[in-house]
Motif scaffolding. Structure first.
Motif, mmCIF file in Angstrom:
data_model
loop_
_atom_site.group_PDB
_atom_site.id
_atom_site.type_symbol
_atom_site.label_atom_id
_atom_site.label_comp_id
_atom_site.label_asym_id
_atom_site.label_seq_id
_atom_site.Cartn_x
_atom_site.Cartn_y
_atom_site.Cartn_z
ATOM 1 N N ILE A 152 0.857 -1.183 0.000
ATOM 2 C CA ILE A 152 0.000 0.000 0.000
ATOM 3 C C ILE A 152 0.893 1.233 0.000
ATOM 4 O O ILE A 152 1.782 1.370 0.852
ATOM 5 C CB ILE A 152 -0.920 0.023 1.240
ATOM 6 N N ASP A 153 0.674 2.120 -0.943
ATOM 7 C CA ASP A 153 1.356 3.410 -0.949
ATOM 8 C C ASP A 153 0.513 4.375 -0.127
ATOM 9 O O ASP A 153 -0.415 5.015 -0.639
ATOM 10 C CB ASP A 153 1.541 3.912 -2.378
ATOM 11 N N THR A 154 0.816 4.501 1.156
ATOM 12 C CA THR A 154 -0.027 5.280 2.066
ATOM 13 C C THR A 154 0.015 6.770 1.750
ATOM 14 O O THR A 154 -0.896 7.511 2.128
ATOM 15 C CB THR A 154 0.398 5.069 3.528
ATOM 16 N N ALA A 155 1.059 7.238 1.051
ATOM 17 C CA ALA A 155 1.183 8.668 0.761
ATOM 18 C C ALA A 155 0.184 9.133 -0.288
ATOM 19 O O ALA A 155 -0.083 10.331 -0.399
ATOM 20 C CB ALA A 155 2.601 8.993 0.307
ATOM 21 N N ARG A 156 -0.384 8.227 -1.057
ATOM 22 C CA ARG A 156 -1.310 8.629 -2.122
ATOM 23 C C ARG A 156 -2.512 9.390 -1.580
ATOM 24 O O ARG A 156 -2.997 10.331 -2.198
ATOM 25 C CB ARG A 156 -1.782 7.400 -2.899
ATOM 26 N N GLN A 157 -2.990 8.978 -0.405
ATOM 27 C CA GLN A 157 -4.167 9.640 0.146
ATOM 28 C C GLN A 157 -3.811 10.975 0.806
ATOM 29 O O GLN A 157 -4.693 11.688 1.270
ATOM 30 C CB GLN A 157 -4.843 8.721 1.160
ATOM 31 N N PHE A 158 -2.511 11.320 0.843
ATOM 32 C CA PHE A 158 -2.083 12.587 1.422
ATOM 33 C C PHE A 158 -1.282 13.400 0.400
ATOM 34 O O PHE A 158 -0.327 14.083 0.734
ATOM 35 C CB PHE A 158 -1.236 12.325 2.673
ATOM 36 N N ASP A 159 -1.670 13.292 -0.865
ATOM 37 C CA ASP A 159 -1.092 14.084 -1.948
ATOM 38 C C ASP A 159 0.410 13.866 -2.104
ATOM 39 O O ASP A 159 1.131 14.771 -2.543
ATOM 40 C CB ASP A 159 -1.370 15.577 -1.732
ATOM 41 N N LYS A 160 0.883 12.701 -1.737
ATOM 42 C CA LYS A 160 2.296 12.343 -1.903
ATOM 43 C C LYS A 160 3.251 13.264 -1.154
ATOM 44 O O LYS A 160 4.445 13.295 -1.431
ATOM 45 C CB LYS A 160 2.680 12.334 -3.387
ATOM 46 N N ARG A 161 2.737 14.007 -0.204
ATOM 47 C CA ARG A 161 3.589 14.917 0.556
ATOM 48 C C ARG A 161 4.196 14.172 1.744
ATOM 49 O O ARG A 161 3.476 13.709 2.617
ATOM 50 C CB ARG A 161 2.778 16.110 1.046
ATOM 51 N N PRO A 162 5.523 14.035 1.818
ATOM 52 C CA PRO A 162 6.125 13.287 2.928
ATOM 53 C C PRO A 162 6.397 14.176 4.129
ATOM 54 O O PRO A 162 6.326 15.410 4.048
ATOM 55 C CB PRO A 162 7.444 12.801 2.317
ATOM 56 N N LEU A 163 6.719 13.557 5.248
ATOM 57 C CA LEU A 163 7.242 14.293 6.391
ATOM 58 C C LEU A 163 8.585 14.911 6.016
ATOM 59 O O LEU A 163 9.296 14.400 5.143
ATOM 60 C CB LEU A 163 7.438 13.344 7.579
ATOM 61 N N VAL A 164 8.945 15.983 6.678
ATOM 62 C CA VAL A 164 10.197 16.672 6.370
ATOM 63 C C VAL A 164 11.385 15.722 6.467
ATOM 64 O O VAL A 164 12.272 15.719 5.607
ATOM 65 C CB VAL A 164 10.386 17.872 7.312
ATOM 66 N N TYR A 165 11.400 14.886 7.492
ATOM 67 C CA TYR A 165 12.515 13.961 7.684
ATOM 68 C C TYR A 165 12.181 12.546 7.201
ATOM 69 O O TYR A 165 12.928 11.599 7.458
ATOM 70 C CB TYR A 165 12.923 13.917 9.161
#
Length: 412
Positions: A152-165
């Motif tokens: 599962i690519d969990t970032a897809r549901q959050f616009d592919k925006r990662p945490l800073v670190y």
């Protein structure tokens, strides 16, 4: 006949040593009980002058800690734009299988001193291995073969925006649920997936993830997930995902990275410039609440998760460029602090009698769990590159992942 009998006797002794070793496991972040306790350590009568390196293997960048199960060591890293998971023979380091996938990720300017390698430690459950990549890719692999079971690519549901670190939260297993905190600084969710299928079972949408991994505490017959979000500490019902209680705990200057520590019926938390605080969870007629048991404002921890041995808490405080300390876990009273200049972070493990401290500079310090002062009894150099990951400890062996390689060390 005598020579043959001697050989058979030696083989029996060797098997007696190997079989318990293979039966022991280090299956997740901070060990079997997720608390930094090393109950399977074969403590020598006196620590030797040096350790023996059994094998070393270049595996790529990243700070994910190795895990051990079924006579294998599993390591999760990054090579040439791909996240790679390997299964290695515990005794020899021979590669038994590997699986990899393309993992697009760019280190943000704020994290320029960090690599693009994964930080979350894998988790082993029966015949499955779970990894959580730095950009939020959650995967499940078959342990015997390395075959991918689900992803599962969990970032897809959050616009592919990662945490800073990057994603650093190590997965947590509760019965048949795999629990992961996903998202970024502005929006996130604590999600429970079916461990066998990856199907979502419940979700709490109330907070963005930090870099601290969740733990489980049982209170009044209810299993609760203690989780540090970006702005608060929360208690989530492990069965349903319902919010039980919440404490304001906003990150100051840098995100939370210290895993909560369970001590008896309390949990201990810290953060940059926020001291160390112990809370107790209470069940009342109108619901759940928490109370502050004690707070030590003189010591704060930004990265290195502390460890409990008996009634003592050992850790690495931020002040004086890194200062080891010992607190009374019952009261928060400071028992001692070291002179300082110990480094930015360290991995701390504990037995009843010893601390194992793996420092950022690759040195392993063995010290007594003593409330009278920091008393090292042995020092070893186990890595030539920086170390930010927790080691895995089994019997007489310690597995160390540095910036690029994994090495197995042992003592006689």
């Amino acid at each position: 006949m005598i020579r043959g009998a001697t050989l058979i006797g030696r083989l029996c002794v060797a098997l007696a040593l190997i079989e318990p070793l293979l039966a022991q496991e280090w299956p997740q972040w901070r060990g079997p009980s997720r608390d930094g306790r090393v109950d399977a350590l074969a403590v020598p009568a006196s620590w030797p002058g040096s350790l023996t390196r059994s094998w070393t293997l270049r595996v790529g960048e990243g700070h994910a800690s190795p895990v051990v199960a079924s006579g294998r060591v599993f390591v999760f890293s990054r090579e040439t734009g791909r996240e790679v998971v390997r299964a290695l023979a515990l005794a020899t380091g021979a590669e038994l299988w590997r699986n990899s996938y393309v993992a697009d990720y760019a280190v943000m300017p704020e994290a320029s001193s960090h690599s693009a390698g994964p930080k979350a430690t894998p988790l082993v459950d029966d015949q499955r291995l779970y990894t959580f990549g730095i950009s939020g890719v959650l995967s499940c692999f078959d342990i015997p073969t390395g075959t991918l079971r689900w992803r599962i690519d969990t970032a897809r549901q959050f616009d592919k925006r990662p945490l800073v670190y990057g994603m650093s939260v190590s997965p947590l297993l509760y019965r048949d649920l795999l629990i992961v905190h996903v998202g970024h600084e502005k929006r996130g969710a604590l999600v429970a997936f079916d461990a066998a299928t990856g199907k979502e079972r419940w979700r709490w949408d109330g907070g963005s993830p930090s870099h601290a991994s969740p733990v489980i505490i049982d209170v009044a017959g209810v299993s609760q997930i203690v989780c540090l979000s970006y702005r608060s500490i929360v208690g989530i019902a492990a069965e349903s995902g319902a919010l039980l209680w919440q404490i304001p705990h906003a990150a100051v200057n840098m995100p939370h990275a210290v895993t909560p520590v369970i001590y008896r019926d309390t949990f201990l938390v810290s953060g940059f410039s926020q001291g160390i605080t112990a809370f107790r969870i209470l069940k009342r007629a109108d619901g759940w609440t928490t109370e502050e048991v004690w707070k030590n404002s003189a010591l704060s921890i930004s990265m290195a998760t502390p460890v409990v041995s008996g009634d003592l808490l050992f850790g690495l405080a931020d002040r004086k460029m890194g200062q080891f300390f010992c607190l009374d876990a019952r009261t928060g009273e400071t028992k001692w602090t070291s002179t300082g200049r110990e480094g930015e972070t360290a991995a701390l493990l504990a037995t009843d009698r010893h601390l194992l401290v793996l420092k950022e500079d690759g040195s392993l310090v063995i010290a007594r769990t003593d409330d009278r002062g920091f008393e090292p009894v042995a020092r070893y150099q186990v890595a030539d590159n920086p170390v930010w990951s927790l080691p895995a400890v089994i019997g007489r062996r310690i597995f160390v992942k540095d910036a690029q390689s994994l090495a197995a060390w042992q003592w006689r």
